[in-house]
Scaffold this active site. Structure first.
Site, short mmCIF file in Angstrom:
data_model
loop_
_atom_site.label_atom_id
_atom_site.label_comp_id
_atom_site.label_asym_id
_atom_site.label_seq_id
_atom_site.Cartn_x
_atom_site.Cartn_y
_atom_site.Cartn_z
N SER A 178 0.79 -1.23 0.00
CA SER A 178 0.00 0.00 0.00
C SER A 178 0.83 1.28 0.00
CB SER A 178 -0.97 0.00 1.17
OG SER A 178 -0.31 -0.25 2.39
N HIS A 206 -5.33 -3.17 -2.91
CA HIS A 206 -4.94 -2.23 -3.97
C HIS A 206 -4.83 -2.89 -5.35
CE1 HIS A 206 -4.17 0.96 -1.09
NE2 HIS A 206 -3.69 0.01 -0.32
N LYS A 238 -11.75 0.98 -2.37
CA LYS A 238 -10.69 1.57 -3.19
C LYS A 238 -11.13 1.56 -4.66
CE LYS A 238 -7.52 1.17 0.48
NZ LYS A 238 -6.99 0.25 1.46
#
Ligand SMILES: *Cc1c(COP(=O)(O)O)cnc(C)c1O
Length: 384
Positions: A178, A206, A238
């Protein structure tokens, strides 16, 4: 007892340039934002595909709110497991090529609940030393013997696995790291785990949505089946632009989590409308390949530009493109200078990253244009 001691700790934190402050976002999450009353071009959200403010998601959210109200109203095991939650779980299982998937309220809770359901005192957990805080916390809380291996090093992992005599062994890694943006060497990590009779869990917060041919993340990117990679965790806040998280895997894994994961059992289900909006998001993630392609070209454009400016980037093929600064005070000064130029990028400092590796964590989104990336590069040239 007074709070004097805490107050003096706050003061020393400020002196060390480690004090964290919140700024108030007064617009949707998108490239052009309003923060504390000022307009900026932002490069720090995790809305990688530009879906957080997408009209399809908003419509699905509104419609589900009309039909199902706002609150989940109960935990999943009582009466809070609603139609959209169930449908989304089935769609996520399909999308990830796993037999089952289970929704959690967020990624932190998914990690905490899953690790703690799988290992305990007689066991051992092996974590990459750069893993996300939620994974480290989960491993520490589990009471399993906690060991960190060198960053993205299957060799270091193997050395530790070979020495252990624990009952169960769980290897845990970020899929895309990250704060650095690099991708874990999953095939080698999964192989090392398999030959040492250990389970592997990946946190693909991610990667999910961003990498893999259809956006299904690191598992798809490397072609890893449920046998190679038994515990797949992804988040929805995300690239998916909504909120929540899930774990996907075998029937046995998911049923175990339903029975044992305390962060699944003892909490209210996410609002059904969030699940409905995520179903709309999943459709776009699959259908709109152009978002991942555009992102790829913006990443290349940014990296080429930084190289010309002599800035130090990390070895990252993902939308996370941190500029390594080193000193915390300098990173703060640069972030402030960029704000003067109308560019919003946050400085990431220890303890979120190792000492001496403060950075400007630039993140790119499919909602950015080439012209906006060029504006960022111009501003960087002026402040560097
Ligand atoms: C953001 C993040 C989480 C936490 O997910 P939330 O849904 O925001 O709680 C977990 N792991 C990683 C690697 C993350 O980046």
């Amino acid at each position: 007892m007074s709070f004097d001691q805490l107050a003096s700790e706050l003061v020393s934190r400020k002196r060390a340039d480690l004090y964290r402050e919140r700024r108030v976002l007064e617009s949707p999450q998108q490239p052009e934002v309003v923060v504390d009353g000022k307009a900026y071009l932002a490069f720090c959200s995790n809305d990688y595909l530009g879906l957080a403010n997408h009209p399809d998601l908003i419509r699905a959210f509104q419609q589900a709110a009309d039909e199902y109200g706002v609150g989940g109203g109960a935990s999943h095991l009582v009466s809070g497991h609603s139609f959209h939650h169930h449908a989304l779980e089935e769609e996520l299982a399909d999308f990830t090529g796993r037999p089952r998937a289970l929704l959690f309220s967020n990624g932190y809770m998914a990690n905490m609940g899953t690790v703690n359901a799988l290992v305990g005192k007689q066991d051992a957990v092996f974590e990459d030393r750069l893993n996300h805080a939620s994974l480290l916390d989960a491993g520490l809380l589990s009471g399993a013997r906690f060991q960190r291996y060198l960053h993205n090093s299957p060799e270091s992992l193997a050395q530790k696995l070979e020495k252990t005599e624990a009952r169960r062994k769980l290897v845990v890694t970020d899929g895309v790291f990250s704060m650095d943006g690099d991708v874990a060497d999953m095939p080698a990590i999964c192989h090392t785990a398999k030959v040492n009779d250990a389970w592997v869990m990946v946190d693909d917060a991610h990667g999910f949505g961003c990498i893999g041919a259809t956006g299904a993340g690191v598992a798809e990117h490397y072609g890893l089946s449920v046998d190679d990679l038994p515990v797949l965790m992804g988040t929805l806040g995300k690239a998916f632009g909504t909120s929540g998280a899930f774990v996907a895997g075998s029937e046995t894994l998911i049923e175990t989590l339903i029975q044992q994961a305390r962060t699944y059992i003892y909490t209210t289900s996410m609002p059904p409308a969030v699940a409905a909006a995520t179903r709309a998001s999943l459709k776009l993630v699959i259908a709109e390949q152009w978002r991942r392609e555009l992102l790829k070209s913006l990443i290349q454009r940014f990296r080429d530009g930084c190289q010309q400016l002599g800035l130090t980037l990390m070895d990252s093929p993902t939308p996370i493109q941190p500029i390594l600064i080193g000193d915390s005070a300098k990173a703060m000064t640069m972030s402030a200078a960029l704000r003067e130029q109308g560019i919003f990028i946050t400085a990431i400092r220890p303890p979120t990253v190792p000492q001496g590796s403060a950075r400007l964590r630039v993140t790119l989104s499919a909602a950015h244009s080439e012209a906006q990336v060029d504006r960022l590069l111009d501003a960087l040239e002026r402040v560097k």
